[in-house]
Design a protein around this motif. Structure first.
Motif, mmCIF file in Angstrom:
data_model
loop_
_atom_site.group_PDB
_atom_site.id
_atom_site.type_symbol
_atom_site.label_atom_id
_atom_site.label_comp_id
_atom_site.label_asym_id
_atom_site.label_seq_id
_atom_site.Cartn_x
_atom_site.Cartn_y
_atom_site.Cartn_z
ATOM 1 N N LYS A 28 0.834 -1.210 0.000
ATOM 2 C CA LYS A 28 0.000 0.000 0.000
ATOM 3 C C LYS A 28 0.865 1.256 0.000
ATOM 4 O O LYS A 28 0.551 2.229 -0.681
ATOM 5 N N GLU A 29 1.942 1.228 0.745
ATOM 6 C CA GLU A 29 2.851 2.369 0.803
ATOM 7 C C GLU A 29 3.502 2.617 -0.559
ATOM 8 O O GLU A 29 3.688 3.750 -0.980
ATOM 9 N N ASN A 30 3.844 1.549 -1.241
ATOM 10 C CA ASN A 30 4.533 1.678 -2.525
ATOM 11 C C ASN A 30 3.596 2.020 -3.683
ATOM 12 O O ASN A 30 3.985 2.760 -4.577
ATOM 13 N N TYR A 79 2.917 -5.249 -8.803
ATOM 14 C CA TYR A 79 3.126 -6.548 -8.177
ATOM 15 C C TYR A 79 4.227 -6.455 -7.139
ATOM 16 O O TYR A 79 5.136 -5.635 -7.258
ATOM 17 N N GLY A 80 4.167 -7.341 -6.182
ATOM 18 C CA GLY A 80 5.239 -7.503 -5.215
ATOM 19 C C GLY A 80 5.621 -8.970 -5.152
ATOM 20 O O GLY A 80 4.752 -9.825 -4.993
ATOM 21 N N VAL A 81 6.890 -9.269 -5.323
ATOM 22 C CA VAL A 81 7.366 -10.651 -5.258
ATOM 23 C C VAL A 81 8.168 -10.799 -3.971
ATOM 24 O O VAL A 81 9.150 -10.076 -3.751
ATOM 25 N N LEU A 82 7.746 -11.715 -3.124
ATOM 26 C CA LEU A 82 8.381 -11.953 -1.836
ATOM 27 C C LEU A 82 9.436 -13.048 -1.991
ATOM 28 O O LEU A 82 9.135 -14.142 -2.468
ATOM 29 N N VAL A 83 10.664 -12.726 -1.614
ATOM 30 C CA VAL A 83 11.767 -13.671 -1.745
ATOM 31 C C VAL A 83 12.438 -13.838 -0.387
ATOM 32 O O VAL A 83 12.785 -12.858 0.268
ATOM 33 N N ASN A 84 12.618 -15.090 -0.006
ATOM 34 C CA ASN A 84 13.252 -15.447 1.257
ATOM 35 C C ASN A 84 14.648 -15.989 0.955
ATOM 36 O O ASN A 84 14.790 -16.954 0.218
ATOM 37 N N ARG A 85 15.683 -15.358 1.500
ATOM 38 C CA ARG A 85 17.066 -15.793 1.277
ATOM 39 C C ARG A 85 17.808 -15.808 2.609
ATOM 40 O O ARG A 85 17.542 -14.977 3.483
ATOM 41 N N LYS A 86 18.743 -16.704 2.728
ATOM 42 C CA LYS A 86 19.630 -16.699 3.893
ATOM 43 C C LYS A 86 20.648 -15.589 3.710
ATOM 44 O O LYS A 86 21.129 -15.344 2.615
ATOM 45 N N VAL A 87 20.994 -14.909 4.809
ATOM 46 C CA VAL A 87 22.039 -13.889 4.768
ATOM 47 C C VAL A 87 23.337 -14.534 5.235
ATOM 48 O O VAL A 87 24.258 -14.714 4.454
ATOM 49 N N ARG A 88 23.415 -14.875 6.464
ATOM 50 C CA ARG A 88 24.579 -15.623 6.996
ATOM 51 C C ARG A 88 24.067 -17.013 7.358
ATOM 52 O O ARG A 88 24.293 -17.947 6.639
ATOM 53 N N SER A 89 23.344 -17.071 8.442
ATOM 54 C CA SER A 89 22.762 -18.352 8.844
ATOM 55 C C SER A 89 21.262 -18.231 9.074
ATOM 56 O O SER A 89 20.605 -19.216 9.354
ATOM 57 N N LYS A 90 20.754 -17.005 8.934
ATOM 58 C CA LYS A 90 19.338 -16.773 9.205
ATOM 59 C C LYS A 90 18.671 -16.083 8.019
ATOM 60 O O LYS A 90 19.330 -15.537 7.151
ATOM 61 N N ASN A 91 17.354 -16.081 8.036
ATOM 62 C CA ASN A 91 16.575 -15.598 6.899
ATOM 63 C C ASN A 91 16.400 -14.085 6.871
ATOM 64 O O ASN A 91 16.310 -13.434 7.906
ATOM 65 N N LEU A 95 10.599 -7.870 -0.159
ATOM 66 C CA LEU A 95 9.531 -7.681 -1.136
ATOM 67 C C LEU A 95 10.053 -6.771 -2.238
ATOM 68 O O LEU A 95 10.541 -5.671 -1.968
ATOM 69 N N TYR A 96 9.973 -7.250 -3.468
ATOM 70 C CA TYR A 96 10.437 -6.515 -4.648
ATOM 71 C C TYR A 96 9.208 -6.015 -5.389
ATOM 72 O O TYR A 96 8.337 -6.806 -5.757
ATOM 73 N N PHE A 97 9.118 -4.691 -5.609
ATOM 74 C CA PHE A 97 7.943 -4.056 -6.210
ATOM 75 C C PHE A 97 8.132 -3.852 -7.712
ATOM 76 O O PHE A 97 9.131 -3.260 -8.135
ATOM 77 N N ILE A 106 12.561 -1.892 -3.322
ATOM 78 C CA ILE A 106 12.491 -3.076 -2.465
ATOM 79 C C ILE A 106 12.200 -2.647 -1.030
ATOM 80 O O ILE A 106 12.432 -1.496 -0.653
ATOM 81 N N GLU A 107 11.692 -3.593 -0.275
ATOM 82 C CA GLU A 107 11.448 -3.373 1.151
ATOM 83 C C GLU A 107 11.808 -4.654 1.883
ATOM 84 O O GLU A 107 11.311 -5.731 1.546
ATOM 85 N N VAL A 108 12.691 -4.550 2.868
ATOM 86 C CA VAL A 108 13.012 -5.703 3.701
ATOM 87 C C VAL A 108 11.849 -5.876 4.666
ATOM 88 O O VAL A 108 11.560 -4.989 5.473
ATOM 89 N N ILE A 109 11.177 -6.998 4.546
ATOM 90 C CA ILE A 109 9.973 -7.278 5.328
ATOM 91 C C ILE A 109 10.331 -7.890 6.676
ATOM 92 O O ILE A 109 9.757 -7.545 7.701
ATOM 93 N N ALA A 110 11.280 -8.801 6.664
ATOM 94 C CA ALA A 110 11.701 -9.480 7.892
ATOM 95 C C ALA A 110 13.198 -9.739 7.814
ATOM 96 O O ALA A 110 13.734 -10.022 6.744
ATOM 97 N N PHE A 111 13.851 -9.632 8.968
ATOM 98 C CA PHE A 111 15.301 -9.785 9.011
ATOM 99 C C PHE A 111 15.659 -10.411 10.341
ATOM 100 O O PHE A 111 15.432 -9.825 11.397
#
Length: 173
Positions: A28-30, A79-91, A95-97, A106-111
């Motif tokens: 909504k913000e984007n 559209y927004g595509v949500l991608v989950n990737r490991k950084v070091r050992s955690k997710n 979200l890519y707009f 882009i917006e980091v949704i969870a870190f």
């Protein structure tokens, strides 16, 4: 039944990182505060999985992705595509707009890594207004972050996955 269990397991893993902002709020913000946001879970076929992996130039770890669609008055805003990737050992979940074959940002949704490794907004602005036919690479189109190289690589690789998913499923539709 096997696929449903796997699907639920992978979705819960995507949301296991520390939530920074809701994907709906980020959409909504984007796009538009008054837009209707719908989410679509995508299970890639084997052929689509291989094609997206080849086009992205990144090893995929899942066949399941979530796409958000922003609409207003029956018109698709983006559209927004949500991608989950490991950084070091955690997710890290990003979200890519997309709108009109352009990555809007882009917006980091969870870190779930230490927040000092979270890239600043100034750095993530490099992803704005990038055409989806261009492959983004770290230290070329996207500058690196001193002290957060793994975060930068994760977000840049994630952008290539998001580009490939968007281009295959939504570009020119």
């Amino acid at each position: 039944m096997k696929y449903i269990s796997l699907f639920i397991l992978l979705l819960t893993q995507q949301l296991s990182a520390q939530l920074l902002v809701s994907p709906i709020d980020a959409m909504k913000e984007n796009f538009d505060r008054n837009a209707t946001i719908t989410k679509k879970n995508i299970l890639l076929t084997h052929d689509k999985f291989k094609t997206i992996q080849k086009n992205a130039g990144v090893k995929l770890t899942t066949k399941i992705y979530r796409v958000y669609i922003a609409k207003k008055n029956g018109k698709i805003l983006g559209y927004g595509v949500l991608v989950n990737r490991k950084v070091r050992s955690k997710n890290a979940v990003t979200l890519y707009f997309f709108k009109d074959s352009v990555l809007q940002g882009i917006e980091v949704i969870a870190f779930n890594e230490t927040l000092e490794y979270l890239p600043p907004k100034r750095w993530t602005q490099q992803f704005e207004n990038r055409k989806t036919d261009k492959v983004l690479k770290l230290n070329r189109e996207i500058t690196n972050i001193s002290g957060a190289t793994m975060s930068a690589k994760s977000l840049t690789d994630g952008s290539r996955i998001a580009f490939a998913i968007y281009n295959m499923l939504y570009k020119d539709k």
